[in-house]
Design a protein around this motif. Structure first.
Motif, PDB file in Angstrom:
ATOM      1  N   LYS A 165      31.802   0.271  76.123  1.00 12.81           N
ATOM      2  CA  LYS A 165      31.186   1.039  75.030  1.00 12.81           C
ATOM      3  C   LYS A 165      29.743   1.415  75.347  1.00 12.81           C
ATOM      4  CE  LYS A 165      34.825   0.041  72.392  1.00 12.81           C
ATOM      5  NZ  LYS A 165      35.813   1.046  71.979  1.00 12.81           N
ATOM      6  N   ASN A 350      27.236  -6.452  67.104  1.00 17.69           N
ATOM      7  CA  ASN A 350      28.590  -6.544  66.549  1.00 17.69           C
ATOM      8  C   ASN A 350      28.849  -7.889  65.865  1.00 17.69           C
ATOM      9  OD1 ASN A 350      30.728  -4.255  67.316  1.00 17.69           O
ATOM     10  ND2 ASN A 350      29.110  -4.292  68.846  1.00 17.69           N
ATOM     11  N   THR A 362      34.013  -3.601  66.885  1.00 22.19           N
ATOM     12  CA  THR A 362      34.584  -2.652  67.850  1.00 22.19           C
ATOM     13  C   THR A 362      33.983  -2.850  69.232  1.00 22.19           C
ATOM     14  OG1 THR A 362      32.855  -1.017  67.456  1.00 22.19           O
ATOM     15  CG2 THR A 362      34.820  -0.891  66.048  1.00 22.19           C
ATOM     16  N   SER A 364      31.111  -1.544  69.895  1.00 23.18           N
ATOM     17  CA  SER A 364      30.211  -0.404  70.065  1.00 23.18           C
ATOM     18  C   SER A 364      29.001  -0.525  69.137  1.00 23.18           C
ATOM     19  CB  SER A 364      30.953   0.901  69.757  1.00 23.18           C
ATOM     20  OG  SER A 364      30.035   1.982  69.677  1.00 23.18           O
ATOM     21  N   GLN A 367      28.563   3.003  67.386  1.00 17.77           N
ATOM     22  CA  GLN A 367      29.292   3.089  66.118  1.00 17.77           C
ATOM     23  C   GLN A 367      28.433   2.538  64.968  1.00 17.77           C
ATOM     24  OE1 GLN A 367      30.972   0.065  64.625  1.00 17.77           O
ATOM     25  NE2 GLN A 367      31.865   1.210  62.933  1.00 17.77           N
ATOM     26  N   LYS A 368      27.614   1.529  65.262  1.00 17.68           N
ATOM     27  CA  LYS A 368      26.700   0.995  64.232  1.00 17.68           C
ATOM     28  C   LYS A 368      25.635   2.046  63.869  1.00 17.68           C
ATOM     29  CE  LYS A 368      28.394  -3.204  63.871  1.00 17.68           C
ATOM     30  NZ  LYS A 368      29.005  -3.678  62.607  1.00 17.68           N
ATOM     31  N   ASN A 370      26.046   5.225  64.057  1.00 16.44           N
ATOM     32  CA  ASN A 370      26.789   6.220  63.274  1.00 16.44           C
ATOM     33  C   ASN A 370      26.962   5.734  61.830  1.00 16.44           C
ATOM     34  OD1 ASN A 370      29.639   6.831  62.111  1.00 16.44           O
ATOM     35  ND2 ASN A 370      29.261   8.561  63.481  1.00 16.44           N
ATOM     36  N   LEU A 371      27.307   4.469  61.686  1.00 17.96           N
ATOM     37  CA  LEU A 371      27.500   3.886  60.358  1.00 17.96           C
ATOM     38  C   LEU A 371      26.193   3.934  59.561  1.00 17.96           C
ATOM     39  CD1 LEU A 371      29.248   2.229  58.382  1.00 17.96           C
ATOM     40  CD2 LEU A 371      28.671   0.192  59.705  1.00 17.96           C
ATOM     41  N   GLN A 374      25.529   7.430  58.382  1.00 18.21           N
ATOM     42  CA  GLN A 374      26.379   7.791  57.237  1.00 18.21           C
ATOM     43  C   GLN A 374      25.906   7.113  55.958  1.00 18.21           C
ATOM     44  OE1 GLN A 374      30.666   8.317  57.535  1.00 18.21           O
ATOM     45  NE2 GLN A 374      30.552   7.517  59.627  1.00 18.21           N
ATOM     46  N   ARG A 429      29.160  11.969  66.543  1.00 20.72           N
ATOM     47  CA  ARG A 429      30.559  12.016  67.010  1.00 20.72           C
ATOM     48  C   ARG A 429      31.012  10.705  67.636  1.00 20.72           C
ATOM     49  NH1 ARG A 429      32.225  14.757  63.923  1.00 20.72           N
ATOM     50  NH2 ARG A 429      34.166  14.480  65.046  1.00 20.72           N
ATOM     51  N   ILE A 430      30.095   9.722  67.773  1.00 18.16           N
ATOM     52  CA  ILE A 430      30.376   8.500  68.569  1.00 18.16           C
ATOM     53  C   ILE A 430      31.015   8.941  69.890  1.00 18.16           C
ATOM     54  CG2 ILE A 430      31.186   6.105  68.528  1.00 18.16           C
ATOM     55  CD1 ILE A 430      31.628   6.321  65.566  1.00 18.16           C
ATOM     56  N   ASP A 432      32.082   9.820  73.775  1.00 13.52           N
ATOM     57  CA  ASP A 432      32.577   8.940  74.831  1.00 13.52           C
ATOM     58  C   ASP A 432      31.477   8.620  75.842  1.00 13.52           C
ATOM     59  OD1 ASP A 432      35.066   8.926  73.724  1.00 13.52           O
ATOM     60  OD2 ASP A 432      35.837  10.551  74.984  1.00 13.52           O
TER      61      ASP A 432
END
Ligand code: ZN
Length: 444
Positions: A165, A350, A362, A364, A367-368, A370-371, A374, A429-430, A432
């Motif tokens: 990740k 995580n 996850t 990642s 992703q945190k 991104n969270l 949001q 977009r998290i 790749d």
């Protein structure tokens, strides 16, 4: 059912690796020297040149607002674990072709328990909890001897998940208590030694079963003399029944051994607030702890009135005490924007990937980010781009004015190549992660 440990196999790494696609061989076994540096497009041991590397160069403004992020392609040289040169692109140079992928700082997971996981082993959902945190301590006392048997292997699998990740550095808490004694630490140290070319870590000696509730004092003192960086803790009032006694002990142990502090604080209400306030007082009395003291979770902040949140955030900022948050949502939302407003260092991790506490990690930290974007409405180009710092341990390619600040010649060669056009897109977009380089070594 496929075991979680096989989700990301080395074959997948090789298939998906942009650097592998560029014709380079990966480190087949991270303990061995990489054949990478003997290839034609690398001229000396530990040296690697990259072309067509996308870097952010500034912001594009429209109507006084950041409308987009400007990027360009560059030629980058890496030697002895450092970025040594960033120059105008040389598309015809004999170099690794980054194919226009975006280079960003490698990610950092700043709160995880690498020593204590089911990952790589059999799937097991969380069981019904009884008896609160003390019930969990009792459960751990039963489980840990079995879990420790292959904890080195599982830690290595977990490290591989994090790497997949884009993470090449972690702050790992490691259980120090009378059941594990120092074995969890020793097993983790073995895993980290095996992965040291491609993964870095700092460790927190974590008295998961209380400092005094189960007598962990002698083990903590022993651990503090070993290769650890922080003294940990957990819920001083709920577990040990005495905030001042536990914080005093922790502060003294950190001072005596020149370590930092990172304590878990899940407690809300009066005891949670008192713990934070007492820790602030102790750090102000011992300024060498400023900048190296952290509270993990610190859920109490999410339960305070707005005025009190502001007051505590300001005091945390002044005392240079950081907050490490998994960015919870649902029952509790942390006042992360208030912390940023008062210059409090905010880190994420995580925490649990798959274990008896939680199975939703996850791996990642992007992703945190991104969270966070949001949850707090960080949806513009500018605010999305700023959100990346949660994943990188507060390193950003551009400063708030859009001036390029990373990478600079001399920076550590810890970076990812992302399938994204800019940081904002990567967060939103998290995107790749196509390649990860740690300390100048290609991980994939
Ligand atoms: Zn934790």
């Amino acid at each position: 059912m496929k075991t979680s440990g096989n989700d990301i196999s080395r074959k997948d790494f090789i298939r998906h690796s942009a650097l592998a696609v560029a014709g380079l061989t990966l480190i087949p076994n991270m303990m061995n020297a990489s054949p990478l540096f003997d290839k034609d497009n690398t001229s000396a041991k530990g040296k690697m040149n990259l072309k067509n590397v996308r870097l952010e160069t500034g912001f594009e403004y429209q109507d006084g607002e950041v409308a987009s992020t400007k990027t360009d392609l560059f030629y980058v040289e890496v030697e002895n674990g450092k970025i040594t040169k960033i120059a105008a692109n040389q598309p015809n140079a004999k170099a690794v072709d980054a194919k226009g992928l975006l280079m960003l700082p490698a990610f950092k997971d700043m709160h995880i328990h690498l020593d204590k996981t089911f990952y790589g082993d059999k799937w097991q959902a969380v069981r019904k909890r009884t008896g609160g945190v003390k019930g969990m301590i009792e459960l751990e006392q039963k489980m840990l001897p079995e879990m420790l048997k292959n904890s080195t292997f599982k830690a290595e699998k977990l490290i591989e998940l994090l790497q997949s990740k884009g993470t090449s550095y972690a702050r790992s808490h490691v259980n120090i208590e009378p059941t594990s004694k120092l074995q969890s630490l020793k097993n983790l140290q073995k895993a980290l030694e095996n992965k040291k070319k491609t993964f870095g870590a700092e460790l927190v000696a974590f008295p998961q079963h209380g400092v005094f509730y189960t007598d962990s004092v002698s083990y903590l003192k022993e651990a503090a003399k070993m290769d650890i960086d922080f003294i940990g803790g957990v819920d001083p009032f709920n577990v040990d029944g005495d905030i001042e006694k536990v914080v005093d002990f922790t502060v003294q142990l950190a001072l005596d051994n020149k370590k930092g502090i990172d304590i878990h604080l899940h407690e809300t209400g009066d005891s949670g607030l008192k713990t934070v306030e007492y820790l602030i007082k102790k750090v102000n009395e011992n300024p060498t702890l400023k900048g190296k003291t952290y509270v993990s979770h610190c859920f109490v902040l999410g339960k305070l009135e707005v005025a009190k949140q502001e007051e505590i955030a300001e005091k945390l900022g002044e005392a240079q005490i950081g907050i490490v948050s998994t960015i919870p949502f649902g029952r509790l939302i942390m006042p992360i924007p208030t912390l940023y407003k008062h210059n409090v260092t905010v880190l994420t991790g995580n925490d649990s990937i798959v274990d008896h506490w939680n199975t939703f990690g996850t791996g990642s930290v992007l992703q945190k980010a991104n969270l966070m974007a949001q949850l707090y409405g960080y949806s513009t180009e500018f605010l999305l781009s700023r959100s990346l710092k949660l994943a990188t341990g507060n390193v950003l390619p551009l400063d708030d004015k859009g001036t390029q600040q990373w990478p600079k010649s001399g920076d550590k060669a810890d970076f990812v190549l992302m399938n994204a056009s800019c940081s904002a897109e990567a967060v939103s977009r998290i995107s790749d992660v196509e390649s990860l380089v740690h300390d100048g070594n290609i991980v994939f």
